[in-house]
Every structure is written in C-alpha cells, then in structure tokens.
Design an enzyme around this catalytic site. Structure first.
Site, mmCIF file in Angstrom:
data_model
loop_
_atom_site.group_PDB
_atom_site.id
_atom_site.type_symbol
_atom_site.label_atom_id
_atom_site.label_comp_id
_atom_site.label_asym_id
_atom_site.label_seq_id
_atom_site.Cartn_x
_atom_site.Cartn_y
_atom_site.Cartn_z
ATOM 1 N N GLY A 233 0.811 -1.212 0.000
ATOM 2 C CA GLY A 233 0.000 0.000 0.000
ATOM 3 C C GLY A 233 0.844 1.261 0.000
ATOM 4 O O GLY A 233 0.535 2.242 -0.690
ATOM 5 N N CYS B 2 1.708 1.894 13.103
ATOM 6 C CA CYS B 2 3.033 2.467 12.902
ATOM 7 C C CYS B 2 3.280 3.659 13.815
ATOM 8 O O CYS B 2 4.420 4.009 14.057
ATOM 9 C CB CYS B 2 3.215 2.877 11.449
ATOM 10 S SG CYS B 2 1.924 3.943 10.859
#
Ligand SMILES: Cc1ncc(COP(=O)(O)O)c(C=O)c1O
Lengths: 400, 119
Positions: free
Chosen positions: A71, A325
């Site tokens: 992605g 993240c």
C-alpha cells in the site's frame, strides 16, 4: 491462554490457501517472469493469472493493474507519479487530514518540493464534506486523493460523489482503498476513481505486496526506474510468490464479500453492543452509518489507551490504539484529532478490528475480559474518579 | 517493548488505590503528555509503613508509580529522598526510550509527597 486477535486493520493472518498457492513459486517454479524460457514463462503465466484476479476484484482491466511492494508504495507511486507527470498543468493537490501516513508524508514532501496541498477537514463522523472539496478545487488542481475506508475508525467516504466532481472538473482522482478492497464491494468505474491503492496483507495475503490501479490512458511518471517491468510503470523483477499470493487473496476475498458483510458485521456489532452495555461511559468514535463492517473505535473515559492495550495484551488480547506504525510514538491519533475530539478522548481510544477469520470465541473472550480490565484501570485512574464525581454532582444538582 | 518487571507491575497493579490513613499525599501531572499520578504514603516514626498510588497515563507511568510504592516501603523519609529516576529505571529493568520521561513524574510525585507534611 487462548489468544484473541482483534487487530486485523494492522495486518491479517495469511489464509492457508494463499500460502499453498504461493509455495511452488519459491523452490520449484522460481523463474523470472521476464525470462523467455519455460521457467520464466511459467512465472509470467502465474503473474498474469494474479493480475486478472485483482482486476476482477475491483472491476478493471488486467493491464490497468501494476504490482507494487504494498500500500505504501502504491500511494507514493500514485501521488508522486501524477505530480511529476502533470506539473505542467498545475501544482495543486487535494487530500484529507485523515489519510494514512503513506499519503500524508508524500504530500508533505511534495509541498517541500514546491507543490501546494489542501488538506480537507472531516466532521465528527470522520467524513469530509463535499462543499469543502468543491471550494478547494482550483484551476491548477491536478489530483484529488481521498481514502476509501479509514484504518482507525472504518469510516467510509462517499467516493462516488468525489469521483463525479473530479470527473466534471477534469481532475484525476486517487483513492487509498487498502482497508476496503476485498472487504466491501469496490468497483473503480462505479466509484469513478482513476487510481486506486490496495494491499495484500490486509486481506489474508502476504506482507510486502500490493497493487496500484491506473486507469487506461492516465499519464504518469514511474517512481521506481529500472527494467521495463509492469509495462514500464514499475521497475524491478516481479515478486512472483507475493503477486500470486495477492491474486489468491483477492480471489478468495471476492468470493467472501457477502459473507464478510453478514458474518463479520454481526460479530463486530455483538462486540460493540456488548461493550457499550457492559462498560459505562464508553463511546463510539466516528460514523456508525458509513462504516466498515469489521472495525469499531471506542473511547473509555478515564483510561489511557496504551495502558489498556498492554493490560489486554498481558491477557492474550491484541488490539490497537490507532495506526500500528504510530503507536510507538507519543503522538495521539491524527485521525481522531481531526474529527475534533479532545485529547482525553483521543488518548482513551481503542480500535478493535475483525476479519473473516475472527471466531465467536474471540468475541466472547473480549466481552469477558475487556469490561473487567477497563474497570480495574478506572479504579486506578484519578481522572475517572474526578469525572465521576463531577457527573454525580451534576446529577444531584439536577435532582435538587 | 516493556520489561518483565514493568509487565508484572502493569498486570498486578500492586498498591493501587487511595489510602485512608495517609500522612503524606501529593498529586503530580506531566503537562506534556497529560499523565496524572497521586501518591499516598503513611509514615510511622519517619518510616513508610504503607504506600498507594493512582495513575492515569501510559503503561510506563503506571509501572513507574507502582515501582515507587514498592521501593519506598520500610524506608525512612531521608532514604526515600534518595530514590531517583535512575534507581526507578533500574528497578523497572528499563523502559522504552520514548517513555523515559514517565519516571520523572514518579520522582516528582514522591518528592512532593514527602514535602507535603512539612510544617
Ligand atoms: C489506509 C492504509 N493505507 C496504506 C497502508 C500501507 O499499506 P502497506 O502496509 O501495504 O504498505 C495501510 C496499512 O496500514 C493502510 O491502513
């Protein structure tokens, strides 16, 4: 201890059938898809079969699919590729404040390089307003990038409306559909997108492989320069096992769409309703009407999200406080902040995300463990005590 | 990410809650991250005989304040003042690098609590 995995927006477990489809391509059919010999031709055939499967998932032509490393690369390629290819026409791009960092950081880099970017705000539901988009469009706008489903809240943007506007104004339209493709119907023509990002590991495929849909005829510059792979749009020897895995994952996801909407939605709803019933002062963050069937984002007043996450983890339950993240840093979720929530509510948010592999026992365990864990953390929380006292005082005043 | 000791403290939450007979109490807040902690100490003839904490904040803040309640038990007030950020970190077996500031809050609340009963 039975482990419960409710963090499927971070990544999913690979489907054994995906692994099975991939496995011959490591030791046996290991050819380079660009080679002319038999080894190479086998690999080429496998790649093209996968391309067809991905095209079928989103309703496009196989030649409109470019395989990438995931992605992040697809988002980078789409945005930088269009910016570089169309800077002659204009240097203005439009996106939203709630995009994944793969889009946001890329946009920021473009700003450093002299492009201008408008970041559309969202409302309390986590949705952009079409009027804001309309007002943001300029003569020199070359790209609109609006994500389909948000990874933290599951809120689904009205891409059809964005697509219509983009088409009318002659502006290219990219969407990050990493969290939606393979889970809800995504049809590039129906949505009116020109570029679309998807990723394998969110739909039980392997990590490190994804695809970018580029509508036939859309001109752009490649990000990765090298050989003439992927019709010259992405240099680098194809990741054949990964691509085969993505193809298989896409085919399985497509077959499972109806079931996903039915079964996963009902599990999610049971989880969400159960938690709201059992835990006082819990609130849903984001739209419940325009929302993915597998995600819920809840704030539990007076409890800090990461503390709750670790406590749950120690009991075998994996959840998330936002994007995986950024949970290593102190920054509270940019998505929930953009929705206008105060820091305390943002800090106390927990994301629970399911998949087609989620089983009833996992939901039952979560419903069993979460309320008592929240309760324990609240007994510890001066903030919760203060807010409860306030609520009680207000209640007494109302009664007197 | 979190040490065995920190995980144990977060799991067990020892010495949690308020303390009715506390002789020394303090509240401290970290303005940067918003963590809030309360410390309750009961001193008898200058020795900490009971200690409790309440904390709103990240796992590191909770572990650090729980650690303080354990570390100061049976110490004289002068000895408690010798507890530092470093000694708490040692006790915890370290913290993730971006969470180190959590021990400062624990030291802060301890120092404040010890001062809270001064004439
Ligand atoms: C909305 C969204 N976009 C992009 C990405 C990045 O995808 P990948 O992990 O395949 O690079 C993610 C993954 O977290 C995502 O949720």
């Amino acid at each position: 201890m039975r482990r419960v995995y409710l963090d499927n927006n971070a990544t999913t477990r690979m489907d054994p059938r995906v692994l099975e489809a991939m496995s011959p391509h490591f030791l046996q059919d290991f050819g380079n898809a660009s080679s002319i010999h038999e080894f190479g031709q086998q690999a080429r055939e496998a790649v093209e079969t996968a391309r067809q499967a991905v095209a079928d998932l989103i309703g496009c032509l196989p030649k409109e699919i470019v395989f990438t490393s995931g992605g992040t690369e697809s988002d980078n390629t789409a945005i930088r590729g269009i910016a570089a290819g169309h800077s002659g026409k204009g240097r203005h791009l439009i996106t939203t404040t709630i995009e994944h960092p793969a889009v946001l950081r890329t946009m920021e880099r473009l700003e450093e390089e002299g492009f201008q970017v408008t970041y559309l705000p969202v409302d309390r539901q986590g949705l952009i307003r079409l009027d804001d988009l309309r007002a943001a469009v300029r003569e020199d706008t070359i790209l609109i990038s609006v994500m389909h489903a948000n990874n933290e809240t599951g809120a689904i943007q009205d891409l059809r409306a964005v697509g219509r506007l983009a088409r009318k104004k002659g502006i290219l339209f990219h969407s990050d559909a990493v969290q939606s493709a393979g889970k809800i119907p995504v049809d590039v023509n129906d949505l009116g997108v020109d570029l679309l990002t998807l990723s394998a590991h969110k739909i039980h495929g392997p990590k490190g492989v994804g695809a970018l849909y580029i509508r036939h005829g859309v001109e752009m510059k490649s990000l990765l320069l090298g050989g003439s792979h992927e019709r010259g749009r992405r240099g680098g020897t194809e990741n054949v096992p990964g691509i085969v895995g993505l193809g298989k994952a896409a085919a399985l996801a497509r077959k499972g769409l109806a079931d996903f909407d039915l079964r996963v939605r009902s599990l999610r709803d049971r989880l969400e309703t159960g938690l709201l019933e059992r835990i006082p002062q819990a609130r849903i963050n984001g739209s419940t009407l325009r929302r993915m069937p597998h995600t819920t984002n809840l704030s539990f007043r007076g409890v800090e999200g990461e503390a709750l996450l670790i406590s749950l983890d120690l009991q075998g339950i994996a959840v998330s406080t936002g994007a995986a993240c950024s949970s290593g840093s102190l920054e509270p979720s940019h998505v929930l902040k953009a929705m206008g929530f105060q820091n305390r509510r943002v800090e106390s948010a927990l994301r629970l995300s399911l998949s087609r592999m989620t089983i009833e026992e996992e939901i039952a365990t979560a419903l069993d463990v979460l309320p008592s864990t929240v309760q324990r953390m609240r007994e510890l929380s001066p903030l919760y005590r203060e807010s409860r006292n306030r609520v009680q005082r207000e209640g007494q005043r109302a009664h007197s | 990410m979190y040490s065995e000791k920190a995980r144990e403290l977060i799991r067990e939450l020892p010495n949690r809650g308020s303390l009715a007979g506390a002789t020394h109490t303090a509240r401290a807040e970290n303005p940067a991250c918003g963590d809030i902690t309360h410390l309750y100490l009961k001193l008898n003839q200058d020795v900490v005989v009971d200690s409790r904490f309440e904390t709103y904040g990240c796992p590191a803040a909770i572990a650090a304040s729980a650690a303080v309640t354990q570390m100061c038990r049976n110490l004289r007030s002068g000895e408690c003042r010798e507890i530092t950020a470093e000694s708490i970190l040692d006790y915890l077996g370290g913290l993730p690098s971006h969470k180190l500031h959590a021990v400062d809050l624990a030291v802060d609340v301890l120092r404040k609590a010890l001062r809270s009963n001064e004439p």
